[in-house]
Design a protein around this motif. Structure first.
Motif, mmCIF file in Angstrom:
data_model
loop_
_atom_site.group_PDB
_atom_site.id
_atom_site.type_symbol
_atom_site.label_atom_id
_atom_site.label_comp_id
_atom_site.label_asym_id
_atom_site.label_seq_id
_atom_site.Cartn_x
_atom_site.Cartn_y
_atom_site.Cartn_z
ATOM 1 N N SER A 1 60.330 34.491 52.772
ATOM 2 C CA SER A 1 61.057 34.241 53.646
ATOM 3 C C SER A 1 60.300 35.251 55.131
ATOM 4 N N ILE A 2 60.462 34.879 56.067
ATOM 5 C CA ILE A 2 60.076 35.659 57.477
ATOM 6 C C ILE A 2 61.315 36.687 57.051
ATOM 7 N N ALA A 3 62.285 36.182 56.735
ATOM 8 C CA ALA A 3 64.142 37.295 56.801
ATOM 9 C C ALA A 3 63.095 38.109 55.856
ATOM 10 N N TYR B 1 68.013 39.402 61.147
ATOM 11 C CA TYR B 1 67.980 39.105 62.382
ATOM 12 C C TYR B 1 69.958 39.080 62.349
ATOM 13 N N TYR C 1 71.295 37.435 53.533
ATOM 14 C CA TYR C 1 70.270 36.621 53.084
ATOM 15 C C TYR C 1 68.660 37.765 53.661
ATOM 16 N N PRO D 1 57.864 31.648 54.880
ATOM 17 C CA PRO D 1 57.738 31.126 55.825
ATOM 18 C C PRO D 1 58.758 30.997 57.185
ATOM 19 N N GLY D 2 58.439 30.990 58.028
ATOM 20 C CA GLY D 2 59.081 30.658 58.959
ATOM 21 C C GLY D 2 60.432 29.533 59.432
ATOM 22 N N LEU D 3 60.605 29.032 60.375
ATOM 23 C CA LEU D 3 61.627 27.848 60.461
ATOM 24 C C LEU D 3 61.820 26.797 59.777
ATOM 25 N N PHE E 1 68.037 23.253 54.129
ATOM 26 C CA PHE E 1 68.195 25.021 54.232
ATOM 27 C C PHE E 1 69.499 24.947 55.400
ATOM 28 N N ARG F 1 73.857 26.612 54.949
ATOM 29 C CA ARG F 1 73.301 27.843 55.226
ATOM 30 C C ARG F 1 75.033 27.553 55.955
HETATM 31 C C1 8X3 Z 1 65.024 30.925 56.288
HETATM 32 C C2 8X3 Z 1 63.866 31.250 57.685
HETATM 33 O O1 8X3 Z 1 64.689 32.450 60.024
HETATM 34 O O2 8X3 Z 1 66.082 30.346 59.107
HETATM 35 O O3 8X3 Z 1 63.998 31.903 55.275
HETATM 36 O O4 8X3 Z 1 66.341 32.316 58.024
HETATM 37 S S1 8X3 Z 1 65.177 31.923 58.756
#
Ligand code: 8X3
Ligand code: NDP
Length: 250
Positions: A135-137, A142, A148, A178-180, A185, A189
């Motif tokens: 993930s971009i995460a 953030y 996560y 990936p981003g959003l 998902f 969450r």
């Molecule tokens: C999912 C994208 O930016 O919601 O990995 O974490 S984000």
């Protein structure tokens, strides 16, 4: 073999690979979802499919399920490690530790268990491809993302390390970040809070599962001497993990 094939990116990958003529091993916990998906894929593409109802957090179950794959299915060429989730979006000092356990057990340990069970066969056959969904995460934390983001940073490190250890074999390793992407998902969450989940994608055009599946298939269909090591993909409305452009509602 695609983990987390019952929804979102994994389900889209199943469609993309079925359309490309692959035989599919699909795994997830929700067996009913997998059955319905398999029915659709068989009807639309005449796909040969082997289903595994599996919780990737259960190490013994993962080992047993991989060991029990029928002989004619056991030579896995491509493993898409997609099963994963986020739980909660609270400040670190207010977060639910059970959410942390779930993310680390699924995103990190689950990915490790599946990969450890599948990769030895790839090495023995000198053929294979592991495609991890990070993930971009995993590139930058953030606010309230702490664990996560950490779990996806681990996926990044594990992918790098795996590639290093497979050097000298023909087995490839790719990481897609990936981003959003609008899937289930955010609903997962936010523990089923659909309104809060919907708001994540409001005012912007997010990626969809098919966008990621396209890239997974692209990585898997390069010539054998080409290893796509990593791909970062975001919606045009997203610059990085914290900066998105939202348009006001008309
Ligand atoms: C999912 C994208 O930016 O919601 O990995 O974490 S984000
Ligand atoms: P979804 O919630 O739509 O799909 C998640 C999939 O993972 C489901 O098929 C779910 O199946 C499976 N899964 C979750 N826990 C387990 C488990 N313990 N054992 C087996 N399967 C499990 O979300 P996405 O499609 O968006 O998520 C797929 C991957 O993409 C995840 O790794 C996620 O972190 C990553 N990602 C998502 C982004 C996004 O914005 N959506 C962006 C970047 C990365 P089941 O519940 O049936 O077990």
């Amino acid at each position: 073999m695609i983990t987390g094939a019952s929804s979102g990116i994994g389900e889209a990958c199943a469609y993309a690979f079925a359309q490309a003529g692959a035989r599919l091993i699909l795994a997830a916990r929700r067996g009913d979802r997998l059955e319905a998906l398999a029915q659709d894929l068989r009807a639309e593409f005449d796909t040969q499919i082997h289903l595994i109802t599996l919780d990737v957090r259960d190490r013994a179950a993962v080992e047993a399920a991989i060991a029990a794959i029928p002989e004619e299915w056991s030579a896995i060429d491509i493993l898409v490690n997609n099963a994963g989730l986020s739980r909660g979006l609270e400040k670190f000092h207010q977060a639910d530790i059970q959410d942390w356990e779930e993310m680390i057990d699924t995103n990190v340990k689950g990915l490790l268990y599946v990969t450890r069970a599948v990769v030895p066969g790839m090495v023995a056959r000198d053929r294979g491809h592991v495609i991890n969904i990070g993930s971009i995460a995993g590139r930058a934390a953030y606010p309230s993302g702490h664990v996560y983001c950490g779990s996806k940073a681990a996926v990044r490190s594990i992918s790098e390390g795996l590639k290093q250890d497979l050097l000298g074999t023909a087995v490839r390793v790719s990481l897609i970040e990936p981003g959003l992407v609008e899937t289930e998902f955010s609903e997962v969450r936010f523990h089923g809070d659909r309104d809060r989940a919907k708001a994540v994608y409001q005012g912007l055009t997010p990626l969809i599962g098919e966008d990621i599946a396209d890239l997974v298939l692209f990585c898997a269909t390069r010539p054998p001497h080409v290893n796509i090591s990593e791909l970062l993909v975001v919606p045009t409305d997203q610059a990085n993990a914290t900066l998105v452009h939202r348009r006001p509602a008309p």
